[in-house]
Design an enzyme around this catalytic site. Structure first.
Site, PDB file in Angstrom:
ATOM      1  N   ASP A 309      -2.687  -8.272  -2.785  1.00  0.00           N
ATOM      2  CA  ASP A 309      -2.288  -6.939  -2.346  1.00  0.00           C
ATOM      3  C   ASP A 309      -2.380  -6.011  -3.567  1.00  0.00           C
ATOM      4  OD1 ASP A 309      -1.408  -4.768  -0.891  1.00  0.00           O
ATOM      5  OD2 ASP A 309       0.253  -5.815   0.053  1.00  0.00           O
TER       6      ASP A 309
HETATM    7  C1  BGC Z   1      -0.032  -2.779   1.425  1.00  0.00           C
HETATM    8  C2  BGC Z   1      -1.079  -3.474   2.249  1.00  0.00           C
HETATM    9  C3  BGC Z   1      -2.310  -2.604   2.355  1.00  0.00           C
HETATM   10  C4  BGC Z   1      -2.809  -2.275   0.961  1.00  0.00           C
HETATM   11  C5  BGC Z   1      -4.063  -1.411   0.961  1.00  0.00           C
HETATM   12  C6  BGC Z   1      -0.594  -2.292   0.095  1.00  0.00           C
HETATM   13  O1  BGC Z   1       0.317  -1.507  -0.596  1.00  0.00           O
HETATM   14  O2  BGC Z   1       1.036  -3.665   1.186  1.00  0.00           O
HETATM   15  O3  BGC Z   1      -0.567  -3.800   3.513  1.00  0.00           O
HETATM   16  O4  BGC Z   1      -3.298  -3.253   3.100  1.00  0.00           O
HETATM   17  O5  BGC Z   1      -1.791  -1.578   0.270  1.00  0.00           O
HETATM   18  O6  BGC Z   1      -3.798  -0.135   1.364  1.00  0.00           O
END
Ligand code: BGC
Length: 748
Positions: A309
């Site tokens: 993530d």
């Molecule tokens: C979130 C994810 C998301 C990613 C990309 C992160 O902060 O936890 O769920 O897919 O950002 O935007």
């Protein structure tokens, strides 16, 4: 901080892709496994690491990260540095807000043109985005209800169809990877991402989550995007309810509650997974070999891409403090088993991983394992073999009437009628309605976060052609007097509102919370704001019937007013067609049929889920009244006064249970009824749950008719994890329950 609010939209007239440009993007790399192996053998270490690197779009755009110049456009030098020099294999997101289709096609087109023409190996970039309730970063796309509202339909077919449309509209701008669905099971209503889930039950999350995967990865090539299971594993189990804080999860709970949706999604063929940013039992999941390799690869046999993530390798050092520096953090994550790093704002991951390989601490074979997976997903998505960037005319069904109707149907089926005292609903035609509250005339509250921007609060992105609740009600045969009356967090004009309210025959008050998600959505108190509670309370003192409509990210406490109002409708965040859906339900054009996919709490410190343990029901008098939520999981009324009868339970071959029930509809309404089958293990070596959902189905019950519903429950579905962590069946008595009907049966 990953997006910047307050941009003025300055959309340039984007150029459409010419045919000549399209021809450049023809077959460059063959696709069979031996050919992937051959490609791998031609790659330098730097190129392999490039494939494992994922950058934020901002890094390759004109302007500074989080402060791009409008309209956003590619900076060709930056793009060449990423894709040609570093061989970057993946890019994500938008620079803070949605773009029109033409602008997306220009951006994606340029990225792929450089990858295909100028990079040594001509491997296209795998672009990924969060399209969690429709292609929400593409202007003009069809916006569906948020996943929690989708779950209230208990309708896998609708969820799958919605996902298919989302995939079509995402692929329409050349994006083949969707960071969705969230398969985290929502066990803590404080959590800012509650609305992104399919609720508190593992089975519902598994069934609806895999329906979404099937929709994204359908057989329609032009509408095929890779789904991404998020966030492996235990992300929603945090102790405090604050985003990305520690979780303490015993093995039994991990396997019984958090794992099933991921297990089912892997078996359904999900192509990618995103890792949980948090920690479980003291170990950040990005550094857990046990979870990322032992469980995900060795046990579940997942073969797709595991992407980190946002900034999560860096966070092993900065936030979790399990690595002294970024290089050690990179080493830990690689050892644990990540394939791709959502870095996403610099080249440190690439540089440090190269150092680790040069020092012999990470082997090239380890890189090959990940790069192979990445190339395979690119192959499965068709990126390696055909033209990558579509033309506008290739997608004639973008936001078609059929797609919009699918979103409306879903929103309608989500509406959950929690109370309807004295049948105050449906509202009679010709009534004088006082419509009030901050959610009554707000598109952003209907849509929630991940709508045109990350947090979804900025109203400049609202589609003004869509109907708010106010606009939708004004189209009905009622006389609407609208007055906001109160803000989400502040009083406005109570006296003025009361004066107008007194002239009406029914008051519809729409309250809730402003959109938010992730850290910005953290709260300290689950209560609905004082300002709104007081406002509703004063409205109830007028003696005029009050219909309370809740538009919220999570179940905010309303016990102060719940018994004083006449009706309560939970609208969740129903999306662009939510206003219309609600108006149709309020006027009785359709019967509500949504059911709660979670337990609606009554008190701040009683946040039990429906599948709690027996001891948790014991009250001060040693009776069983301690579990007293505001509304129970599965609760939801209709206008049809359905009744359930004739519950029978029989044993079939292999001791499978055949459960049958009859549903009667005495009314003139058609109801899409969700039938929930609970089976409780009466005694077991590990304390059993007081209730456990084992299956559910959706049936249409026509006016003045009866429907027989039948379930077959295999004996394996009655298994559980014992104290040794082994899945077992223990013979004994089981109580079968549908609605209030119950039957006990012994299973040998
Ligand atoms: C979130 C994810 C998301 C990613 C990309 C992160 O902060 O936890 O769920 O897919 O950002 O935007």
């Amino acid at each position: 901080m990953k997006s910047i609010k307050g941009y003025i939209a300055l959309f340039g007239v984007a150029l459409l892709f010419s045919c000549a440009a399209r021809k450049e993007q023809t077959k460059n790399v063959s696709t069979s496994d031996p050919e992937i192996e051959q490609l791998l053998s031609r790659m330098t270490v730097r190129e392999k690491i490039g494939q494992m690197t994922q950058l934020n779009l901002d890094v390759v755009c004109v302007g500074e990260i989080y402060k791009l110049s409008e309209p956003h456009r590619i900076d060709s030098d930056k793009l060449r540095k990423a894709v040609v020099e570093y061989g970057v294999g993946s890019i994500l997101n938008c620079g803070g807000h949605a773009y029109p289709r033409a602008q997306w096609l220009e951006i994606i087109g340029e990225i792929q043109r450089v990858a295909m023409n100028d990079s040594r190996l001509k491997i296209p970039v795998l672009y990924g985005i969060d399209a969690i309730h429709g292609a929400n970063y593409v202007m003009g796309s069809t916006l569906f209800p948020q996943p929690l509202a989708q779950a209230a339909t208990f309708n896998a077919e609708l969820v799958e169809k919605g996902a298919q449309i989302t995939a079509y509209e995402t692929r329409a701008v050349g994006i083949p990877w969707n960071f969705s669905p969230v398969l985290d099971v929502a066990r803590n209503p404080l959590w800012s991402r509650f609305f992104e889930t399919y609720g508190e039950d593992p089975l519902v999350c598994a069934e609806l989550g895999t329906a979404a995967i099937r929709g994204y990865q359908s057989k329609r090539k032009e509408a095929f995007v890779a789904g991404c299971m998020k966030h492996f594993l235990g992300y929603s189990g945090m102790r405090t309810g604050k985003d990305r804080t520690p979780a303490l999860i015993p093995n039994i709970t991990l396997r019984e509650i958090y794992l099933p949706p991921f297990e089912k999604a892997v078996n359904t063929g999900a192509l990618t997974v995103m890792i949980n940013s948090g920690e479980i039992n003291g170990v950040p999941v990005h550094a857990s070999k046990e979870i990322l390799t032992g469980l995900l690869r060795d046990e579940l046999k997942f073969e797709g891409i595991a992407v980190t993530d946002w900034e999560d390798v860096m966070k092993l050092h900065l936030n979790h403090r399990v690595a002294e520096n970024l290089k050690e953090a990179t080493f830990l994550a690689m050892e644990a088993g990540i394939d791709m790093c959502m870095v996403p704002n610099d080249y440190q991951f690439s540089d440090l991983l190269l150092e680790l390989v040069n020092e012999g601490r990470i082997s090239e074979e380890r890189l090959n394992t990940s790069v192979r997976r990445i190339l395979k997903v690119k192959h499965v998505l068709g990126l390696l073999e055909k033209s990558l960037v579509p033309r506008m005319e290739d997608y004639p069904d973008f936001n078609s009437m059929a797609s919009r109707n699918a979103a409306l149907t879903m929103a309608q089926e989500a509406m959950t009628l929690l109370e309807n005292r004295n049948n105050v609903l449906p509202i009679k035609k010709g009534s004088k309605v006082f419509l009030t509250g901050p959610a009554a005339h707000s598109m952003s509250m209907l849509n929630g976060a991940w709508t045109r921007t990350w947090q979804g609060v900025d109203t400049i992105w609202d589609d003004t052609s869509m109907l708010t609740i106010k606009k939708a009600l004004e189209q009905k045969e009622v006389m609407v007097d609208y007055y906001k009356g109160v803000e989400v967090n502040a009083a406005l004009d109570l006296e003025g509102a009361l004066m107008r309210a007194k002239k009406s025959e029914v008051i519809v008050v729409c309250i809730g919370e402003n959109p938010s998600t992730e850290k910005p959505g953290d709260i300290d108190d689950l209560s609905m704001s004082e300002a709104q509670l007081n406002y509703v309370e004063r409205l109830t003192e007028t003696g005029i019937p009050v219909v309370l409509v809740l538009v919220e990210n999570r179940p905010l406490l309303v016990n102060k007013i719940a018994d004083k109002v006449d009706a309560v409708v939970l609208a969740y965040q129903p999306g662009d067609y939510g206003g219309q859906a609600l108006a149709n339900v309020l006027l009785g054009e359709v019967s509500p049929s949504g059911k709660l996919p979670f337990t609606y709490p009554r008190y701040n410190h009683s946040l039990l889920t429906y599948d709690h343990k027996y001891t948790e029901t014991l009250d001060q008098q040693f009776g069983n009244k301690a579990f007293r939520p505001q509304w129970e999981f599965g609760h939801g009324l209709t206008y049809a006064q359905l009744s359930y009868s004739n519950l029978t339970v029989e044993k079939a071959q292999g001791d499978a249970l055949i459960v049958k029930v009859t549903i009667s509809n005495p009314s003139g309404y058609t109801v899409n009824e969700s039938v929930l089958l609970f089976i409780r293990d009466m005694y077991a070596s590990v304390t059993p749950h007081t209730k456990k959902l084992r299956q559910f189905s959706k049936v249409k019950v026509g006016p003045r008719s009866q429907v027989n519903v039948s379930f077959t429950v295999p004996k394996e579905d009655l298994m559980f994890y014992n104290a040794q962590g082994v899945k077992v069946f223990e013979p004994g008595s089981f109580e079968v329950q549908i609605e209030s009907l119950k039957k006990e049966i012994r299973v040998p």
